[in-house]
Structure formats: C-alpha cells, structure tokens
Design a protein around this motif. Structure first.
Motif: not given
Length: 299
Positions: A136-139, A143-146, A186-188, A219-220
């Motif tokens: 979910e975090h990667q998705r 999306q936000l990077a785009q 993206p990383r949690l 992106v955390l």
C-alpha cells in the motif's frame, strides 16, 4: 527539607522545550538542563524523562496539547511509548484514556505483556499485514510521485520510470536524466527492528547504490518514527540534503512534502545518546572495553 516541586510535569516540559530548542552558545545543553532541574526541584534524570515523555505525546497527536489535557504522569507516557513500539494501533486506541489518567500503570504493564505474548502466536498474520502495508505504501508513493512530477525531486526535465529490479533496489522510481539520474525509493523500514537499527540498514542500502545516482530520495510514511531517526543519522554523516533527501505524504495523503524534522537530533543530544558506541572484550587479557567510533570522513 527541600521544597517539593509544584509545577505540573507537562507544564514544565512546555516551558523547557523552547529553551532547549533555541539553545545557543558555548554552554552545554546538559548544564542548561541541570540548572532547570535545580530551579524546579526535580532530579536531572527526571527532567530528561519528562522531556522525552512530552515529546512523544506531541508526536502522537496533530493538535497542540495543553496542561489541562495531560492528566497522566510522565511514567504513563513512557509506558505508552513502549506500547506504541509493540502495537501502534493499540497505543493510538488507548491514547485519550491514558491522557485522561483513566488507565493505571499496572493496566498498561498487563496490556504490554499480553501484546508481547500474542505476537508470538500471530507471526504469520503479522507478516501478512506487514507485506500489505509495504504494498500500500509503495502504491501511494508511486501515485504521489507521478502527481508531484520530476521537478519536485530536482529534475524538471526528467522522465519518471518505474524500475522493478536494479542491484539491491526493487520497485523504485528512476528519474531518467543521463547527466543527473535520481532514485525515488518508497520505504517503510523493517518492522522487526527498532528505529535506530532500521535507519542504519536504510543508510547502508542507499550508500551501497549512491555512486549510480546524483540524488536519492527516500519516501517514508507520514507517521514514521524511522524518519526522525534517519534524519539524525544522515545528518551525522553529512548525507542529509547533500545527496540523500527525505519526503513523506502530507497529512491528507494528497501530495508529497520534504521531511526536515530535526527533533530527534536534539533528543539524542539531551539524552547523551551515542550511535557510534561500542562494547567488547580484549582478546589479549579479557578486559571489558568500550568506546565510540565516530565517522573519520563523510561519505
């Protein structure tokens, strides 16, 4: 007989925090805390505990807290932080009741013991939930990077490419500029590790691929304690905003914002924490030894 302290601990925290945040000059911050402890008739170690407890309560809520709202003791806030590390959802669910002093320390201990025991019987479920959170975090990050565009990351003309595999990296965004390529990762973090070791592992990862990129962005998640720890460690080695940048989703997850919170750096200074401390035994005569290995040169 010394006068008993009369100031509510959270009121004292609110009074001390601006002094520490704005501390300048040659005087050590420890001396400042020592003076304030003497003035308030609290033990110096207790003052440090109050500072940590107050800072954690503030991290748990989006709105400023008042002394009237914080009816619990600082020990309750300490237990809440330990509970948070075991189960963040449970800590948030109990937050208001603890703040209102409706939960005893004994009940908090029992809740922590129960959660610790349950975790041993729910590892498969926990792993499944962890994988789902990562997906979910990667998705969301993609999306936000785009939505933010390559310009947010420093390359207005670059093209965003979703890369599935590259050396140690998986599912990251490459801003494809031959002269100045940028990675958006993206990383949690590793949920099995505490924030300090998890931050160290992330730094190892980005350092291992640093030579291929002009900049790396991590992106955390917006509520990540890992982000605070990563800022402190990246600052220590001269990486922060030099080649390593951090971003998080904004409060309503509608966009990305740079992450620059340096509070953890101050907390480490206040507590005298040393990320580079080591302990060992001499191979010559078995003596117990300890020390600190500070970076010799910046990466």
């Amino acid at each position: 007989m010394p006068r008993k302290p009369q100031t509510h601990w959270f009121g004292l925290y609110q009074a001390l925090r601006p002094k520490i945040d704005g501390h300048q000059g040659d005087e050590s911050v420890y001396r400042l805390i020592r003076r304030e402890a003497e003035a308030s008739n609290y033990d110096e170690k207790v003052i440090k505990r109050m500072l940590n407890a107050g800072a954690f309560l503030e991290r748990m809520t989006d709105s400023p807290l008042t002394v009237e709202q914080v009816k619990c003791g600082y020990a309750h806030a300490e237990f809440l932080e330990r509970l948070y590390k075991l189960n963040a959802q449970e800590a948030h669910a109990r937050f208001n009741a603890i703040l209102d002093n409706q939960v005893t320390l004994k009940e908090l201990r029992q809740a922590m013991d129960s959660l610790a025991a349950e975790s041993g019987h729910a590892q498969i479920t926990a792993r499944s939930r962890a994988r789902q959170r990562v997906v979910e975090h990667q998705r969301l990050c993609i999306q936000l990077a785009q939505q933010s565009g390559a310009g947010f990351f420093g390359s207005p003309e670059g093209e965003l490419v979703l890369v599935k595999n590259f050396r140690a990296l998986r599912n990251f965004i490459l801003i494809d500029d031959p002269q100045q390529p940028i990675a958006v990762i993206p990383r949690l973090g590793d949920s099995s590790l505490k924030e300090g070791p998890a931050a160290e592992e992330l730094l190892k990862l980005v350092t291992s691929v640093k030579r291929y990129f002009h900049r790396l962005w991590l992106v955390l998640s917006s509520d990540s304690l890992l982000a605070q720890e990563l800022v402190a460690r990246a600052e220590q080695i001269g990486a922060l905003n030099s080649w390593l940048y951090l971003a998080i989703p904004n409060p309503d997850s509608s966009g990305l914002i740079p992450y620059l919170n340096r509070r953890r750096i101050l907390e480490k200074d206040v507590d005298g924490e040393d990320d580079c401390a080591w302990e060992g035994v001499s191979l010559r005569d078995g003596r117990k030894l300890s020390g600190s290995l500070n970076p010799i040169e910046k990466i």
